[in-house]
Design a protein around this motif. Structure first.
Motif, mmCIF file in Angstrom:
data_model
loop_
_atom_site.group_PDB
_atom_site.id
_atom_site.type_symbol
_atom_site.label_atom_id
_atom_site.label_comp_id
_atom_site.label_asym_id
_atom_site.label_seq_id
_atom_site.Cartn_x
_atom_site.Cartn_y
_atom_site.Cartn_z
ATOM 1 N N MET A 24 0.852 -1.188 0.000
ATOM 2 C CA MET A 24 0.000 0.000 0.000
ATOM 3 C C MET A 24 0.887 1.236 0.000
ATOM 4 O O MET A 24 1.731 1.415 0.871
ATOM 5 C CB MET A 24 -0.927 0.012 1.210
ATOM 6 N N LEU A 25 0.707 2.078 -1.007
ATOM 7 C CA LEU A 25 1.399 3.359 -1.109
ATOM 8 C C LEU A 25 0.350 4.452 -0.934
ATOM 9 O O LEU A 25 -0.595 4.551 -1.723
ATOM 10 C CB LEU A 25 2.082 3.507 -2.470
ATOM 11 N N ARG A 26 0.496 5.226 0.115
ATOM 12 C CA ARG A 26 -0.494 6.254 0.438
ATOM 13 C C ARG A 26 0.106 7.626 0.143
ATOM 14 O O ARG A 26 1.169 7.972 0.668
ATOM 15 C CB ARG A 26 -0.884 6.125 1.901
ATOM 16 N N TYR A 27 -0.574 8.397 -0.694
ATOM 17 C CA TYR A 27 -0.090 9.699 -1.128
ATOM 18 C C TYR A 27 -1.073 10.800 -0.726
ATOM 19 O O TYR A 27 -2.279 10.582 -0.750
ATOM 20 C CB TYR A 27 0.056 9.754 -2.645
ATOM 21 N N ALA A 28 -0.523 11.961 -0.407
ATOM 22 C CA ALA A 28 -1.352 13.158 -0.247
ATOM 23 C C ALA A 28 -1.321 13.913 -1.566
ATOM 24 O O ALA A 28 -0.266 14.046 -2.202
ATOM 25 C CB ALA A 28 -0.796 14.030 0.870
ATOM 26 N N GLY A 29 -2.475 14.395 -1.980
ATOM 27 C CA GLY A 29 -2.544 15.208 -3.181
ATOM 28 C C GLY A 29 -2.034 16.612 -2.907
ATOM 29 O O GLY A 29 -2.166 17.126 -1.800
ATOM 30 N N VAL A 30 -1.444 17.217 -3.922
ATOM 31 C CA VAL A 30 -0.945 18.585 -3.821
ATOM 32 C C VAL A 30 -1.711 19.431 -4.834
ATOM 33 O O VAL A 30 -1.686 19.134 -6.025
ATOM 34 C CB VAL A 30 0.569 18.647 -4.122
ATOM 35 N N PRO A 31 -2.410 20.472 -4.364
ATOM 36 C CA PRO A 31 -3.162 21.314 -5.299
ATOM 37 C C PRO A 31 -2.229 21.916 -6.354
ATOM 38 O O PRO A 31 -1.077 22.256 -6.045
ATOM 39 C CB PRO A 31 -3.765 22.398 -4.423
ATOM 40 N N PRO A 32 -2.696 22.071 -7.599
ATOM 41 C CA PRO A 32 -1.850 22.670 -8.639
ATOM 42 C C PRO A 32 -1.537 24.132 -8.319
ATOM 43 O O PRO A 32 -2.329 24.823 -7.678
ATOM 44 C CB PRO A 32 -2.699 22.545 -9.903
ATOM 45 N N VAL A 33 -0.392 24.574 -8.781
ATOM 46 C CA VAL A 33 0.039 25.965 -8.534
ATOM 47 C C VAL A 33 -0.608 26.880 -9.557
ATOM 48 O O VAL A 33 -0.710 26.578 -10.701
ATOM 49 C CB VAL A 33 1.563 26.062 -8.624
#
Length: 195
Positions: free
Chosen positions: A186-195
């Motif tokens: 399981m690879l858990r990522y946080a999303g990063v809003p686009p700049v």
């Protein structure tokens, strides 16, 4: 404020399904089911694209009626039946008498605003399984708060790619672990809003 979480089982070579949407070669089983149950317990709303909704709608209500279903599957079926559901589709006609006929259906043009409103007005997360077309759209818009990739120990070689070519999305790895008793990572990522 609620988070929007996508969880997807994917092959080592990046496919979320085999040719024609075939899921049979992906490593599902008891450990996969237990992971999904734990995630479902945090959710207030299930979010679907049309195809994944149809798969779930045809499967889980039957499991809920099946006295021989094991306890984990029975609990997943009961939870999926009770949770609020949002389906993003421009073509789905959902009769009220159909299984999960109370699901809210919104068109693609209204989807971003409706999902943002649900996130803003809920303290329980929005959860989506599969729905890779919707996932790609929401990732590109920076609307996915968390992405859980369950990397299966299989190479499919062809099929349905999880990520669209050229998808602009930034993600930050926040957790990695092997699901105990399996070869799924399981690879858990946080999303990063686009700049």
């Amino acid at each position: 404020m609620a988070k929007l979480i996508f969880s997807n089982l994917v092959s080592l070579d990046g496919y979320c399904a085999g040719p024609g949407g075939d899921l049979s070669r992906l490593p599902m089983g008891p450990v996969f089911d237990e992971h999904n149950l734990a995630l479902l317990k945090t959710a207030g709303t299930l979010v679907f694209g049309r195809i994944t909704f149809g798969l779930f709608q045809n499967f889980w209500p039957q499991v809920e009626q099946d006295a021989s279903a094991g306890p984990v599957l029975a609990e997943i079926a009961a939870l999926t039946g009770r949770l609020d559901k949002l389906v993003v589709s421009d073509s789905l006609a959902l009769p009220a008498t159909a299984p999960w006929g109370d699901a809210e259906v919104v068109g693609r043009a209204q989807a971003h605003a409706r999902i943002q409103a649900l996130k803003s007005n809920s303290d329980r997360d929005l959860l989506a399984y599969g729905s890779h077309v919707l996932m790609n759209d929401l990732l590109a818009q920076g609307m996915v708060d968390e992405l859980r990739l369950l990397m299966g120990n299989v190479v499919l070689g062809e099929g349905v790619r999880l990520f669209e070519s050229g998808l602009p999305a930034a993600l930050v790895l926040i957790e990695e672990r092997r699901l105990e008793g399996s070869d799924i990572v399981m690879l858990r990522y946080a999303g990063v809003p686009p700049v």
